[in-house]
Design an enzyme around this catalytic site. Structure first.
Site, PDB file in Angstrom:
ATOM      1  N   LYS A 321      95.471 -64.237  12.752  1.00  0.00           N
ATOM      2  CA  LYS A 321      94.451 -63.222  12.492  1.00  0.00           C
ATOM      3  C   LYS A 321      93.155 -63.968  12.163  1.00  0.00           C
ATOM      4  O   LYS A 321      92.983 -64.484  11.054  1.00  0.00           O
ATOM      5  CB  LYS A 321      94.863 -62.306  11.332  1.00  0.00           C
ATOM      6  CG  LYS A 321      93.846 -61.218  11.079  1.00  0.00           C
ATOM      7  CD  LYS A 321      94.281 -60.298   9.971  1.00  0.00           C
ATOM      8  CE  LYS A 321      93.383 -59.092   9.835  1.00  0.00           C
ATOM      9  NZ  LYS A 321      91.968 -59.380   9.868  1.00  0.00           N
ATOM     10  N   GLU A 374      88.283 -61.950  19.193  1.00  0.00           N
ATOM     11  CA  GLU A 374      87.594 -62.189  17.932  1.00  0.00           C
ATOM     12  C   GLU A 374      86.683 -63.392  18.164  1.00  0.00           C
ATOM     13  O   GLU A 374      87.133 -64.422  18.685  1.00  0.00           O
ATOM     14  CB  GLU A 374      88.631 -62.481  16.825  1.00  0.00           C
ATOM     15  CG  GLU A 374      88.067 -62.568  15.436  1.00  0.00           C
ATOM     16  CD  GLU A 374      87.905 -61.199  14.705  1.00  0.00           C
ATOM     17  OE1 GLU A 374      88.072 -60.146  15.348  1.00  0.00           O
ATOM     18  OE2 GLU A 374      87.601 -61.226  13.511  1.00  0.00           O
ATOM     19  N   GLU A 473      92.964 -65.554   8.395  1.00  0.00           N
ATOM     20  CA  GLU A 473      93.256 -64.680   7.254  1.00  0.00           C
ATOM     21  C   GLU A 473      94.738 -64.401   7.100  1.00  0.00           C
ATOM     22  O   GLU A 473      95.162 -63.829   6.111  1.00  0.00           O
ATOM     23  CB  GLU A 473      92.585 -63.318   7.484  1.00  0.00           C
ATOM     24  CG  GLU A 473      91.123 -63.276   7.198  1.00  0.00           C
ATOM     25  CD  GLU A 473      90.643 -61.832   7.267  1.00  0.00           C
ATOM     26  OE1 GLU A 473      90.133 -61.347   6.253  1.00  0.00           O
ATOM     27  OE2 GLU A 473      90.786 -61.202   8.330  1.00  0.00           O
ATOM     28  N   LYS A 478     102.546 -57.715  16.377  1.00  0.00           N
ATOM     29  CA  LYS A 478     102.422 -56.618  17.348  1.00  0.00           C
ATOM     30  C   LYS A 478     103.692 -56.494  18.184  1.00  0.00           C
ATOM     31  O   LYS A 478     104.279 -57.514  18.566  1.00  0.00           O
ATOM     32  CB  LYS A 478     101.261 -56.915  18.306  1.00  0.00           C
ATOM     33  CG  LYS A 478      99.940 -57.205  17.624  1.00  0.00           C
ATOM     34  CD  LYS A 478      98.893 -57.682  18.633  1.00  0.00           C
ATOM     35  CE  LYS A 478      97.548 -57.932  17.976  1.00  0.00           C
ATOM     36  NZ  LYS A 478      96.541 -58.452  18.896  1.00  0.00           N
ATOM     37  N   ARG A 491      95.048 -46.279  14.646  1.00  0.00           N
ATOM     38  CA  ARG A 491      95.525 -47.261  13.665  1.00  0.00           C
ATOM     39  C   ARG A 491      97.034 -47.263  13.829  1.00  0.00           C
ATOM     40  O   ARG A 491      97.733 -46.378  13.357  1.00  0.00           O
ATOM     41  CB  ARG A 491      95.105 -46.850  12.253  1.00  0.00           C
ATOM     42  CG  ARG A 491      95.262 -47.968  11.254  1.00  0.00           C
ATOM     43  CD  ARG A 491      94.640 -47.622   9.923  1.00  0.00           C
ATOM     44  NE  ARG A 491      93.186 -47.627   9.937  1.00  0.00           N
ATOM     45  CZ  ARG A 491      92.430 -48.717   9.939  1.00  0.00           C
ATOM     46  NH1 ARG A 491      92.996 -49.905   9.925  1.00  0.00           N
ATOM     47  NH2 ARG A 491      91.119 -48.632   9.953  1.00  0.00           N
TER      48      ARG A 491
HETATM   49  P1  ATP Z   1      90.147 -52.271  10.345  1.00  0.00           P
HETATM   50  O1  ATP Z   1      89.558 -52.851  11.575  1.00  0.00           O
HETATM   51  O2  ATP Z   1      91.635 -52.281  10.344  1.00  0.00           O
HETATM   52  O3  ATP Z   1      89.508 -50.998   9.918  1.00  0.00           O
HETATM   53  P2  ATP Z   1      88.837 -54.354   9.161  1.00  0.00           P
HETATM   54  O4  ATP Z   1      87.720 -54.183  10.127  1.00  0.00           O
HETATM   55  O5  ATP Z   1      88.519 -54.534   7.733  1.00  0.00           O
HETATM   56  O6  ATP Z   1      89.813 -53.171   9.197  1.00  0.00           O
HETATM   57  P3  ATP Z   1      90.933 -56.176   9.150  1.00  0.00           P
HETATM   58  O7  ATP Z   1      91.644 -55.298   8.206  1.00  0.00           O
HETATM   59  O8  ATP Z   1      90.535 -57.487   8.611  1.00  0.00           O
HETATM   60  O9  ATP Z   1      89.674 -55.531   9.739  1.00  0.00           O
HETATM   61  O10 ATP Z   1      91.885 -56.389  10.444  1.00  0.00           O
HETATM   62  C1  ATP Z   1      91.692 -56.007  11.745  1.00  0.00           C
HETATM   63  C2  ATP Z   1      90.722 -56.935  12.484  1.00  0.00           C
HETATM   64  O11 ATP Z   1      91.241 -58.258  12.622  1.00  0.00           O
HETATM   65  C3  ATP Z   1      90.495 -56.540  13.928  1.00  0.00           C
HETATM   66  O12 ATP Z   1      89.598 -55.457  14.021  1.00  0.00           O
HETATM   67  C4  ATP Z   1      89.956 -57.820  14.538  1.00  0.00           C
HETATM   68  O13 ATP Z   1      88.557 -57.885  14.374  1.00  0.00           O
HETATM   69  C5  ATP Z   1      90.565 -58.916  13.689  1.00  0.00           C
HETATM   70  N1  ATP Z   1      91.519 -59.790  14.412  1.00  0.00           N
HETATM   71  C6  ATP Z   1      91.588 -61.127  14.227  1.00  0.00           C
HETATM   72  N2  ATP Z   1      92.564 -61.663  14.959  1.00  0.00           N
HETATM   73  C7  ATP Z   1      93.143 -60.657  15.648  1.00  0.00           C
HETATM   74  C8  ATP Z   1      94.232 -60.584  16.569  1.00  0.00           C
HETATM   75  N3  ATP Z   1      94.928 -61.652  16.930  1.00  0.00           N
HETATM   76  N4  ATP Z   1      94.557 -59.355  17.072  1.00  0.00           N
HETATM   77  C9  ATP Z   1      93.858 -58.243  16.705  1.00  0.00           C
HETATM   78  N5  ATP Z   1      92.832 -58.263  15.835  1.00  0.00           N
HETATM   79  C10 ATP Z   1      92.479 -59.453  15.300  1.00  0.00           C
END
Ligand code: ATP
Length: 665
Positions: A321, A374, A473, A478, A491
């Protein structure tokens, strides 16, 4: 609060309604031979009724009826009317904004309403409501010639022209356009015009509710007189199908300019997934390069064992992530677009992404694609991943590639479209195979998200540690085969985020909206020193208070925030805020989203977050909240949902129960 019954909308909309006579007082029948057009007064009348109504269902009914009348009588005006209702001038990603400052409006109000500018300014400082001042004083003015009634189309077109104006003389041209509108406006039209221009038009219905009303209107138009004899269940079913299909279409094709003409020409059946009309036109209303798709989102999870329980034998994958910024990258006809999580255009922000992309795929075989990725800041010396805060130091707009000092690497994790073909219905395993086949990594510039396909707990734990050590992080976990399609805007419970913080027992951060503020004391006097924060409940379309906050801010940050929030000050608590009024010095029209860290969540006698979801009469509050940062990539309605707050509270209680079990064992 009583939850609405499942057929309450049908009950309201089954009442007889004649689009000709019911709106006759503000929208008379046209003279024979003349074209029927929507007067601005008809839109204003509905808005005024909505503003005065406290029931959300009743508001949706009023809007549905307005839209039904427009679809029946003057369909060519539907786009203009809908844009006026949501107070936008173009699709979100086009970044078209009115951008009219208070100074210009004060000048126009003084000229059109017979007041000196100083007098308008003084009254505005006293009441904080420029729209009311304009309406009251315009009414007092004698008019020699009765102005021609404003049409909805004229008002919308003037707004759009103003939003698109640029170059020399722009202030003068904008002033002239507004003056013309205000001079022709009468009664409440003056009020609504000023509110719309100030971007303070929130009438108590968010965009998703307006879209639902649009779906209902198409269903009612199709059903006609049959409505009256249908069972409530059947009518509700038809309403739900229309509203949910329209919402789904907008997640894929977020453009009123494209969707509305299609629904107008094919009618309600285009919104019925089992109809032949839908089957014939589905492809015309699905994702395409150039239009941002609402991204799929993830649920937080507190540990690897929870993941295993939830996925229950389904094949899954873990990916790093990354801690950067989501980027949906589109390519077609040699053109690249980059869109943010919030569907804003970020192409100008990432000239380096735009220039690197053509070198990572074969142009001879790839004509178009949409990938989800990302973008992460990397160290120019070592190529190591940098924290999100570093990325924040990059400029936002119109950056020249030569000026980029903070390099980024694109980590692609999904592909949604290739060579004219949407891939949303394929499984992640299949989409990933396509992604790997089409793109070639370029060290430090373009990579695939590092992944591990294993259900072995120790392996996943090691992989998680590795991801943290690499500067990520945590993990995104998935499903790969079953329940593994890409659902825009959802979501999904089949996309789980596992952050190190959650495992340490700290709750996930929340993204909250400041809805009220308190002035500071002592050396912070005159500057905002504390805020009332809220989450958003889409079901009731309201912002619900969750905590007060005064910590985590530096003095300079408070000064900056006070300046940024000043245009959102409003004297009265907006009707769609659910919060105690006591002690709030100034209310804020929702505009910003802040990331907040808290020690834990508790049931509260004073706050309203997730009321009715965990406790029937009490909300949830955050304890010891701290401001982390402003989330520029989120709009207020994208903040943490009431449902998520309830889930966080429940999973925290579960964790405490588990600890209790361990202790007692
Ligand atoms: P949300 O998008 O769930 O409302 P948020 O914007 O605060 O919350 P996070 O909770 O940190 O984001 O987690 C989701 C985000 O993580 C995704 O929107 C994307 O930007 C990021 N991300 C990083 N790596 C990945 C990955 N491998 N697959 C999907 N998302 C990823």
């Amino acid at each position: 609060m009583e939850p609405p019954s499942v057929t309450s909308m049908a009950k309201l909309l089954q009442e007889p309604f004649d689009p000709m006579s019911c709106v006759a007082n503000v929208w008379p029948a046209p003279t024979p031979g003349a074209q029927d057009t929507v007067p601005y007064a008809a839109v204003v009348d509905a808005m005024v009724d909505i503003s005065a109504t406290s029931s959300r269902l009743e508001c949706v009914k009023i809007l549905t009826r307005l839209l039904l009348a427009v679809i029946t009588r003057a369909p060519a005006d539907l786009i203009a009317v809908f844009y006026l209702v949501i107070n936008k001038q173009a699709p979100q990603h086009e970044g078209v904004e009115l951008g009219i400052g208070d100074a210009l409006l004060l000048k126009v109000v003084s000229e059109c309403c017979g007041m000196t500018e100083a007098r308008v300014k003084e009254a505005y400082q006293q009441t904080g409501d420029l729209a009311e001042i304009a309406q009251n004083n315009k009414q007092k003015q004698a008019t020699l010639v009765q102005p021609k009634p404003l049409s909805a189309k004229t008002v919308f077109q003037s707004f759009k022209q103003m939003a698109l104006m640029s170059g020399k003389d722009v202030m003068r041209r904008r002033t002239d356009t507004i003056k013309k509108l205000v001079r022709d406006a009468q009664g409440a039209e003056v009020n609504l015009l000023i509110r719309a221009l100030q971007q303070k038009m929130r009438i108590g219905l968010a965009e998703p509710s307006a879209l639902a009303a649009l779906g209902y209107a198409f269903a009612l138009q199709f059903l006609g007189a049959r409505c009256a004899v249908m069972t409530l269940d059947d009518l509700q079913n038809a309403l739900n199908i229309a509203a949910s299909t329209l919402a789904r279409i907008f997640y894929e094709v977020p453009s009123i300019d494209i969707v509305l003409p299609a629904v107008l020409s094919h009618g309600f059946l285009l919104l019925v997934p089992r109809s032949s009309v839908f089957a014939r036109h589905q492809r015309d209303l699905s994702i395409r390069p150039g239009l941002p798709v609402k991204p799929q989102l993830a649920h937080p999870t507190s540990g690897i064992s929870v993941v295993l329980d939830r996925f229950n034998e389904r094949k899954f994958t873990s990916e790093y992530k990354y801690d950067g910024e989501r980027a949906q990258i589109h390519y077609e006809n040699g053109k690249i677009h980059v869109f943010s999580r919030n569907s804003e255009t970020h192409t100008d922000k990432y000239p380096d992404v735009v220039s690197v992309l053509p070198s990572v795929f074969e142009k001879a075989t790839v004509t178009s694609f949409i990938i989800d990725s990302e973008v992460v800041a990397v160290s120019p010396e070592t190529g190591a991943l940098q924290a999100f805060q570093v990325l924040q130091h990059r400029g936002r707009k119109n950056i020249a590639e030569k000026d980029v000092t903070i390099p980024v690497c694109i980590f692609a994790f999904d592909i949604l479209y290739l060579n004219g073909e949407p891939l949303l219905d394929r499984s992640l395993e299949q989409r990933r195979a396509v992604l790997y086949q089409i793109f070639t990594p370029l060290p430090g510039k373009f990579a695939f998200a590092t992944h591990l396909d294993s259900d072995n707990v120790e392996d996943i734990q090691k992989f998680l540690d590795q991801s943290i050590a690499a500067g990520c992080e945590g993990l995104m976990i998935k499903t790969l085969e079953e329940e593994a399609t890409y659902t825009p805007a959802k979501r999904s419970h089949f996309w789980l985020k596992l952050k190190k913080d959650y495992m340490d027992g700290v709750t996930d951060t929340l993204d909250l909206v400041p809805i009220g503020a308190f002035y500071g004391k002592g050396k912070r006097a005159g500057v905002l020193g504390g805020f009332l924060l809220a989450c958003y409940d889409a079901e009731s379309d309201e912002y619900q208070s969750i905590c007060k906050i005064g910590t985590g801010f530096q003095d300079e940050a408070l000064e900056k925030l006070t300046g940024e929030l000043r245009p959102s000050f409003t004297a009265e608590k907006p009707r769609y805020y659910r919060a105690e009024t006591a002690g709030v010095d100034v209310w804020l029209i929702e505009s910003q989203v802040w990331e907040i860290k808290a020690a834990d969540l508790s049931i509260s006698p004073v706050h309203y977050a997730a009321i009715g979801l965990v406790d029937p009469a009490k909300g949830i509050a955050l304890r010891f909240p701290r401001y982390v940062r402003t989330r520029e990539d989120k709009k207020p309605c994208d903040c943490t949902a009431a449902q998520q707050v309830a889930e966080m509270y429940r999973s925290q209680s579960l964790a405490i129960q588990k600890e209790d079990v361990v202790v007692s064992e």
